[in-house]
Design an enzyme around this catalytic site. Structure first.
Site, PDB file in Angstrom:
ATOM      1  N   ALA A   1       0.846  -1.185   0.000  1.00  0.00           N
ATOM      2  CA  ALA A   1       0.000   0.000   0.000  1.00  0.00           C
ATOM      3  C   ALA A   1       0.883   1.238   0.000  1.00  0.00           C
ATOM      4  CB  ALA A   1      -0.942   0.004   1.206  1.00  0.00           C
ATOM      5  N   ASN A   2       0.241   2.397   0.165  1.00  0.00           N
ATOM      6  CA  ASN A   2       0.974   3.655   0.290  1.00  0.00           C
ATOM      7  C   ASN A   2       0.333   4.491   1.392  1.00  0.00           C
ATOM      8  OD1 ASN A   2      -1.203   5.311  -0.942  1.00  0.00           O
ATOM      9  ND2 ASN A   2      -0.659   4.160  -2.790  1.00  0.00           N
ATOM     10  N   ARG A   3       0.847   5.687   1.610  1.00  0.00           N
ATOM     11  CA  ARG A   3       0.409   6.499   2.749  1.00  0.00           C
ATOM     12  C   ARG A   3      -0.769   7.422   2.440  1.00  0.00           C
ATOM     13  NH1 ARG A   3       6.094   6.266   3.279  1.00  0.00           N
ATOM     14  NH2 ARG A   3       6.766   5.345   5.261  1.00  0.00           N
TER      15      ARG A   3
ATOM     16  N   ALA B   1      -4.533   7.267  -4.972  1.00  0.00           N
ATOM     17  CA  ALA B   1      -3.129   6.887  -5.158  1.00  0.00           C
ATOM     18  C   ALA B   1      -3.089   5.375  -5.386  1.00  0.00           C
ATOM     19  CB  ALA B   1      -2.305   7.280  -3.937  1.00  0.00           C
TER      20      ALA B   1
END
Length: 405
Positions: free
Chosen positions: A213-215, A279
């Protein structure tokens, strides 16, 4: 103006979130609403009646025993001469009073005396929101007909505190007001238009318990959805896993992976405007484990990656059902504008909203954003501002762009 002529009584109770109520008053008034404000004694410890009165355009009401106010307006008239009562922030104390019918100050008396719809935006420490007494009071108020917006998840004013308890953003509250008053859909600059928005990260499974995943927090995408709803649009929000509340008046489709997101987006078409703020993970694991991958005392397992579907390019390059206006986001850590211009040419969209998501940029996961609107005609740089303000400005520009098309 989606709230033109509407009379709104705003009750501000105690809490650091009271500062957001100043922006809320401005948002309501710029949509044509007449706003009267009642402040509790605790609220006056955080914002002054002078500041509130200056933004509202008339003095704030603070004391049930003020003879001048009672003679001029009176608490019963305040309670009755309104289309809706909005409590923002709604503290645990005021919610407890309202749930139990207490009326020992102006704010609680108005809540007992009003027959208008009541919208509360709770704001408190996560432990207070999760407390059994608060849960009972919230449930009783819901049973009594009170509507809620929020609270949202995020960091608190207290150091190292986070969780559910943040007051909803002003534009979220505005959208909830419009929905309750029947003014959100069918009125405004985007009335009759369908706006499709993606938000948040995607989670790409490695095995049943791990993922890539990402932030991304989803704050910007959700703020855009709230702003589009406030502008009168019918909004579909396709959201990855986020900790922020669903915007009021918006159809939300929740997904996990990029493949689920692109399927949901295509199902939601046709749309007049598509804004891809999510995102999305660029890659996923090709050899996803059916069971949890165990350590075997040697070298770690080998993961093979494949590219995820390119949602922005897929929609922007469609021959059929392409939205009239397609806007993408470019989250960059270096050469922000240069990379955004290349992405614009490569994807085939109409505009790119570029922002700096490096650790020094502060956009990813934060509450503010500084963006560049990139088109074939050039670059427009906006000042650093709240994500709600970015959303409102972007939606306004999207409406202008759509009208030109």
């Amino acid at each position: 103006m989606t709230l033109t002529g509407k009379r709104i009584l705003l009750i501000i109770s105690g809490g650091i979130a009271a500062y957001k109520s100043l922006d809320l008053i401005r948002r309501l008034r710029e949509r044509g609403a007449k706003v009267r404000v009642v402040m509790t004694a605790a609220a006056q410890e955080f914002v002054t009646p002078l500041a509130v009165g200056a933004i509202a355009g008339e003095r704030a009401f603070t004391d049930i025993f003020n003879q001048t106010d009672e003679f001029d307006i009176g608490h019963i008239r305040l309670a009755r001469d309104t289309d809706i009562v909005v409590v923002a922030p709604a503290s645990a104390d005021l919610m407890a009073k309202a749930a139990n019918g207490l009326a020992n100050d102006l704010a609680s008396t108005v809540l007992v005396a009003t027959g208008a719809p009541v919208l509360m935006a709770p704001a408190m420490n996560p432990y207070m929101w999760a407390h059994a007494a608060t849960k009972r009071n919230a449930a009783q108020l819901l049973k009594d007909g009170v509507t809620y917006v929020g609270p949202n998840a995020g960091e608190m004013a207290e150091s190292n505190e986070k969780g559910v308890g943040r007051m909803a953003e002003p534009l979220e509250i505005v959208a909830a007001v419009e929905k309750l008053l029947g003014g959100a859909v069918g009125k405004g600059p985007l009335a009759g238009k369908h706006v499709l928005i993606t938000s948040g990260p995607t989670h790409e499974a490695i095995d049943p318990v791990r993922y890539i995943a990402n932030r991304s927090s989803g704050k910007q995408g959700h703020a855009i959805a709230a702003a589009a709803a406030a502008a009168g649009a019918r909004v579909t929000l396709v959201s990855g896993p986020v900790g922020v509340a669903d915007p009021a008046g918006v159809a939300v489709v929740k997904v996990q992976s990029a493949r689920e997101m692109v399927a949901a987006v295509e199902k939601a078409l046709p749309a007049d405007i598509a804004i891809f703020a999510a995102a999305v993970a660029d890659w996923r694991v090709d050899n996803e484990g059916g069971q949890k991958i165990k350590k075997k005392g040697g070298k770690p397992p080998s993961l093979t990656f494949v590219e995820n579907p390119d949602i922005l390019a897929t929609i922007a390059q469609r021959k059929a059902k392409r939205p009239k206006l397609v806007i993408g986001f470019a989250a960059e850590t270096e050469k922000v504008i240069e990379h955004a211009q290349a992405k614009l040419a490569r994807k085939g969209c109409d505009f790119i909203v570029a922002n700096d998501v490096s650790p020094t940029g502060g956009a990813m996961g934060g509450d503010t954003n500084r963006v560049h609107l990139v088109s074939a005609k050039g670059v427009e740089t906006w000042p650093s501002q709240s994500k709600s303000d970015v959303a409102r400005q972007l939606v306004a520009r999207a409406g202008e762009m759509l009208a030109k098309k």
